[in-house]
Design an enzyme around this catalytic site. Structure first.
Site, PDB file in Angstrom:
ATOM      1  N   SER A  57      34.157  42.291 -21.508  1.00 39.78           N
ATOM      2  CA  SER A  57      35.350  42.985 -23.025  1.00 39.78           C
ATOM      3  C   SER A  57      35.762  44.703 -22.404  1.00 39.78           C
ATOM      4  O   SER A  57      34.974  44.906 -21.290  1.00 39.78           O
ATOM      5  CB  SER A  57      35.283  43.001 -24.437  1.00 39.78           C
ATOM      6  OG  SER A  57      34.392  42.157 -24.928  1.00 39.78           O
TER       7      SER A  57
HETATM    8  N1  SAH Z   1      29.874  40.821 -25.078  1.00 41.54           N
HETATM    9  C1  SAH Z   1      29.748  40.103 -23.692  1.00 41.54           C
HETATM   10  C2  SAH Z   1      31.560  39.998 -23.887  1.00 41.54           C
HETATM   11  C3  SAH Z   1      31.405  38.733 -23.769  1.00 41.54           C
HETATM   12  S1  SAH Z   1      33.435  37.246 -24.173  1.00 41.54           S
HETATM   13  C4  SAH Z   1      30.103  40.464 -22.400  1.00 41.54           C
HETATM   14  O1  SAH Z   1      30.271  42.454 -22.812  1.00 41.54           O
HETATM   15  O2  SAH Z   1      30.296  40.160 -21.316  1.00 41.54           O
HETATM   16  C5  SAH Z   1      32.780  36.353 -25.673  1.00 41.54           C
HETATM   17  C6  SAH Z   1      31.652  34.965 -25.100  1.00 41.54           C
HETATM   18  O3  SAH Z   1      31.397  34.652 -26.599  1.00 41.54           O
HETATM   19  C7  SAH Z   1      31.942  34.348 -23.813  1.00 41.54           C
HETATM   20  O4  SAH Z   1      31.175  34.245 -23.508  1.00 41.54           O
HETATM   21  C8  SAH Z   1      31.915  32.688 -24.754  1.00 41.54           C
HETATM   22  O5  SAH Z   1      31.844  32.018 -23.981  1.00 41.54           O
HETATM   23  C9  SAH Z   1      31.388  33.371 -26.087  1.00 41.54           C
HETATM   24  N2  SAH Z   1      30.862  32.409 -27.709  1.00 41.54           N
HETATM   25  C10 SAH Z   1      32.290  31.841 -27.544  1.00 41.54           C
HETATM   26  N3  SAH Z   1      31.797  31.328 -29.144  1.00 41.54           N
HETATM   27  C11 SAH Z   1      30.258  31.619 -29.411  1.00 41.54           C
HETATM   28  C12 SAH Z   1      29.886  31.151 -29.581  1.00 41.54           C
HETATM   29  N4  SAH Z   1      30.133  30.110 -31.190  1.00 41.54           N
HETATM   30  N5  SAH Z   1      28.266  30.969 -29.982  1.00 41.54           N
HETATM   31  C13 SAH Z   1      28.013  31.833 -29.190  1.00 41.54           C
HETATM   32  N6  SAH Z   1      28.730  32.470 -28.022  1.00 41.54           N
HETATM   33  C14 SAH Z   1      30.335  32.122 -28.392  1.00 41.54           C
END
Ligand code: SAH
Length: 227
Positions: free
Chosen positions: A75
């Site tokens: 993000s």
């Molecule tokens: N907090 C992260 C942002 C990642 S983007 C950072 O600092 O880099 C959001 C993430 O959520 C993605 O990696 C995606 O694979 C994950 N995601 C989507 N649905 C999910 C679920 N149901 N359970 C766990 N992770 C999930």
């Protein structure tokens, strides 16, 4: 650009990451209204460039999300700061993050709480973020592969739950895993546009407020979207 003094000897001179990070905190966070000094300190301390592909490291302190592979993103720094501030973490807290991705948000939270449980559905991202967090000496983040749309029941209740992916609704299971007074920070809306919502648990019921419009990758799972 000056050589990175923390780089290993013999490595090509890189950008001055600490300086870029300080500039990011001043111009992207403080100037836009992030006020919580502990949050600002955490973002000033965590090396965001360590959480992206080396080819993208020079972009790590720019004002946008970056790709981390598998169609996912780390993000934008401002969004990480805004969500962290909205969560209001306290040093003794146990927190849950849904969507570990690169591990950057978890690293920020690890400086502001006792422990961070974080769940990610893509195994390769769990593996990579585990390595980065270990390399940085962060020991209070506990990770697992799974569908976090129904939370992580084993370690509940949490004083704060942060969802880093866009959800069609507020998953009841997540609200159910909040401690009294705890806060859930979650983007909800359509698959490609959401609003950041903050839900506080007061006497068993939900007190809600809305923050900014935002765009997150979709939350995929039982309480989220279909793949
Ligand atoms: N907090 C992260 C942002 C990642 S983007 C950072 O600092 O880099 C959001 C993430 O959520 C993605 O990696 C995606 O694979 C994950 N995601 C989507 N649905 C999910 C679920 N149901 N359970 C766990 N992770 C999930």
């Amino acid at each position: 650009m000056r050589p990175d003094p923390s780089g290993p000897p013999g490595e090509r001179a890189g950008p001055d990451y600490p300086q870029a990070r300080a500039r990011m905190v001043a111009t992207q966070l403080r100037a836009r209204g992030i006020r919580d000094e502990r949050v600002l300190e955490a973002l000033a301390a965590v090396p965001r460039h360590a959480f992206v592909d080396p080819a993208l490291a020079p972009e790590a302190y720019s004002d946008r999300p970056l790709p981390i592979g598998h169609g996912q993103t780390i993000s934008q720094p401002y969004m990480v700061a805004l969500m962290t501030e909205a969560l209001r973490p306290e040093p003794g807290d146990r927190l849950l993050e849904v969507g570990t991705g690169s591990g950057y948000q978890a690293a920020v939270l690890s400086r502001l709480a006792r422990s961070v449980f974080t769940i990610e559905r893509i195994p390769a991202l769990v593996e990579r973020s585990r390595e980065v967090l270990a390399r940085l000496g962060i020991t209070n983040v506990v990770q697992r592969v799974g569908d976090g749309s129904t939370g992580w029941h084993t370690h509940a209740p949490y004083q704060g739950i942060l969802v880093a992916a866009g959800s069609p609704r507020i998953p009841p299971a997540l609200f159910g895993q909040l401690a009294e007074g705890g806060r859930l920070v979650i983007p909800t809306g359509s698959r490609d546009a959401q609003v950041l919502r903050i839900v506080t648990r007061r006497g068993g019921s939900a007190v809600e407020s809305e923050s900014v419009a935002c765009v997150f990758v979709p939350l995929i799972g039982e309480e989220g979207w279909r793949e």
